[in-house]
Design a protein around this motif. Structure first.
Motif, PDB file in Angstrom:
ATOM      1  N   ARG A 187       0.851  -1.195   0.000  1.00  0.00           N
ATOM      2  CA  ARG A 187       0.000   0.000   0.000  1.00  0.00           C
ATOM      3  C   ARG A 187       0.889   1.248   0.000  1.00  0.00           C
ATOM      4  NH1 ARG A 187      -1.935   3.739   3.557  1.00  0.00           N
ATOM      5  NH2 ARG A 187      -3.937   4.687   3.001  1.00  0.00           N
ATOM      6  N   SER A 202       0.752   9.628  -8.118  1.00  0.00           N
ATOM      7  CA  SER A 202       0.152   8.606  -7.264  1.00  0.00           C
ATOM      8  C   SER A 202       0.623   7.248  -7.751  1.00  0.00           C
ATOM      9  CB  SER A 202      -1.377   8.679  -7.296  1.00  0.00           C
ATOM     10  OG  SER A 202      -1.864   8.408  -8.594  1.00  0.00           O
ATOM     11  N   LYS A 235      -0.300   3.133  -7.618  1.00  0.00           N
ATOM     12  CA  LYS A 235      -1.374   2.193  -7.339  1.00  0.00           C
ATOM     13  C   LYS A 235      -0.898   1.072  -6.421  1.00  0.00           C
ATOM     14  CE  LYS A 235      -4.807  -0.801  -9.555  1.00  0.00           C
ATOM     15  NZ  LYS A 235      -5.251  -1.421 -10.827  1.00  0.00           N
ATOM     16  N   SER A 236      -1.623   0.853  -5.349  1.00  0.00           N
ATOM     17  CA  SER A 236      -1.300  -0.247  -4.438  1.00  0.00           C
ATOM     18  C   SER A 236      -1.625  -1.573  -5.112  1.00  0.00           C
ATOM     19  CB  SER A 236      -2.091  -0.097  -3.140  1.00  0.00           C
ATOM     20  OG  SER A 236      -1.763   1.120  -2.491  1.00  0.00           O
ATOM     21  N   GLU A 237      -0.824  -2.611  -4.813  1.00  0.00           N
ATOM     22  CA  GLU A 237      -0.959  -3.889  -5.504  1.00  0.00           C
ATOM     23  C   GLU A 237      -0.725  -5.063  -4.562  1.00  0.00           C
ATOM     24  OE1 GLU A 237      -1.967  -4.366  -8.460  1.00  0.00           O
ATOM     25  OE2 GLU A 237      -1.566  -2.553  -9.623  1.00  0.00           O
ATOM     26  N   VAL A 281       4.173  -2.098 -10.350  1.00  0.00           N
ATOM     27  CA  VAL A 281       3.236  -1.019 -10.032  1.00  0.00           C
ATOM     28  C   VAL A 281       3.133  -0.027 -11.187  1.00  0.00           C
ATOM     29  CG1 VAL A 281       3.684  -1.193  -7.552  1.00  0.00           C
ATOM     30  CG2 VAL A 281       5.008   0.418  -8.933  1.00  0.00           C
ATOM     31  N   ARG A 282       2.067   0.738 -11.167  1.00  0.00           N
ATOM     32  CA  ARG A 282       1.891   1.838 -12.126  1.00  0.00           C
ATOM     33  C   ARG A 282       1.837   3.154 -11.359  1.00  0.00           C
ATOM     34  NH1 ARG A 282      -2.062   2.117 -17.308  1.00  0.00           N
ATOM     35  NH2 ARG A 282      -0.301   0.856 -18.035  1.00  0.00           N
ATOM     36  N   SER A 283       2.679   4.094 -11.766  1.00  0.00           N
ATOM     37  CA  SER A 283       2.668   5.442 -11.205  1.00  0.00           C
ATOM     38  C   SER A 283       2.011   6.375 -12.218  1.00  0.00           C
ATOM     39  CB  SER A 283       4.093   5.926 -10.916  1.00  0.00           C
ATOM     40  OG  SER A 283       4.758   5.029 -10.044  1.00  0.00           O
ATOM     41  N   THR A 284       1.081   7.189 -11.747  1.00  0.00           N
ATOM     42  CA  THR A 284       0.344   8.090 -12.620  1.00  0.00           C
ATOM     43  C   THR A 284       0.576   9.534 -12.189  1.00  0.00           C
ATOM     44  OG1 THR A 284      -1.373   6.414 -12.952  1.00  0.00           O
ATOM     45  CG2 THR A 284      -1.929   8.674 -13.542  1.00  0.00           C
ATOM     46  N   HIS A 298       1.793   8.128 -17.386  1.00  0.00           N
ATOM     47  CA  HIS A 298       2.005   7.054 -16.422  1.00  0.00           C
ATOM     48  C   HIS A 298       3.286   6.298 -16.790  1.00  0.00           C
ATOM     49  CE1 HIS A 298      -0.168   4.876 -19.660  1.00  0.00           C
ATOM     50  NE2 HIS A 298       0.645   3.878 -19.328  1.00  0.00           N
ATOM     51  N   ASP A 305       5.022   2.277 -15.898  1.00  0.00           N
ATOM     52  CA  ASP A 305       4.956   0.957 -15.266  1.00  0.00           C
ATOM     53  C   ASP A 305       6.350   0.526 -14.844  1.00  0.00           C
ATOM     54  OD1 ASP A 305       2.175   0.643 -15.638  1.00  0.00           O
ATOM     55  OD2 ASP A 305       2.500   0.026 -17.717  1.00  0.00           O
TER      56      ASP A 305
END
Length: 223
Positions: free
Chosen positions: A139, A162, A164-166, A196-199, A205, A207
């Motif tokens: 998280r 941001s 994304k939590s995975e 993870v992907r950061s946007t 974005h 990956d």
């Protein structure tokens, strides 16, 4: 009489000590530990999506934090383990086409994991190697971009990001060493297979495979 009493006391103490050691990691035992944990990302970054200079990538620094955990012996050999840690802070740096840009942001992460472990040898063994497999929920929170990130992606603006939590699988190998019937040392190395992907607030974005190696070293107490 005094000699007999002293001898009897010594035998009782030895018996209790051995009994405590024999029950060190038997079924129903709780194991608590505290120490430190390092999270060392093994980064493989994709490219920042358009519009962007080709080859813009990122890297993520390692972080060490106060950590520990709780284990419960289901049987003499099988255990459940939950590592605990103060959420570490990681620096995000530019890489690829922007490798000289330095830090571009930071994030904190809660690596919530539960392991099912198999502990080798007998419950009373001084050394007990173990293997574990589990599931991690990574998280991410508190993500912050800085002026360098803004200059790269949106000059004149103010870029935020941001992550994304995975969920991700984690494996580990470790060992405990008994110092006394109650006190032990615990050391382990693990790996989480995390992508993870950061946007960005600009709509771009990226990956990234983080695949961190985790190293933990603790002092524990059996109950």
């Amino acid at each position: 009489m005094t000699k007999k009493f002293a001898l009897s006391s010594a035998l009782v103490a030895a018996t209790l000590a051995f009994s405590g050691l024999a029950q060190a990691q038997q079924a129903g035992t709780w194991l608590f530990r505290v120490g430190a944990m390092s999270i060392i990302p093994q980064v493989s970054s994709g490219d920042l999506s358009a519009p962007s200079v080709p080859g813009v990538k990122i890297d993520v620094d390692s972080s060490t934090t106060l950590a520990g955990g709780i284990s419960y012996m289901l049987t003499d050999n099988w255990s459940l383990d939950v590592p605990l840690a103060i959420p570490p802070k990681h620096k995000i740096k530019g890489d690829g086409a922007i490798s000289g840009s330095g830090e571009i942001g930071t994030t904190r992460v809660v690596p919530a994991t539960m392991f099912l472990q198999y502990r080798f040898l007998e419950a009373q063994s001084t050394w007990r190697p173990y293997l574990g497999a589990g599931l991690t929920y990574a998280r991410f929170y508190g993500e912050k971009g800085n002026g360098t990130l803004t200059a790269i992606t949106d000059p004149g603006g103010s870029t935020t990001l941001s992550i994304k939590s995975e969920f991700a699988p984690t494996v580990q190998a470790g060992m405990t060493y008994s110092l006394t019937p109650q006190v032990y040392l615990d050391g382990w190395v693990g790996k989480t297979f995390l992508k993870v992907r950061s946007t960005l607030s600009t709509g771009q974005h990226i990956d990234t495979k983080l695949d961190p190696v985790i190293v933990g070293l603790s002092v524990g107490y059996r109950y």
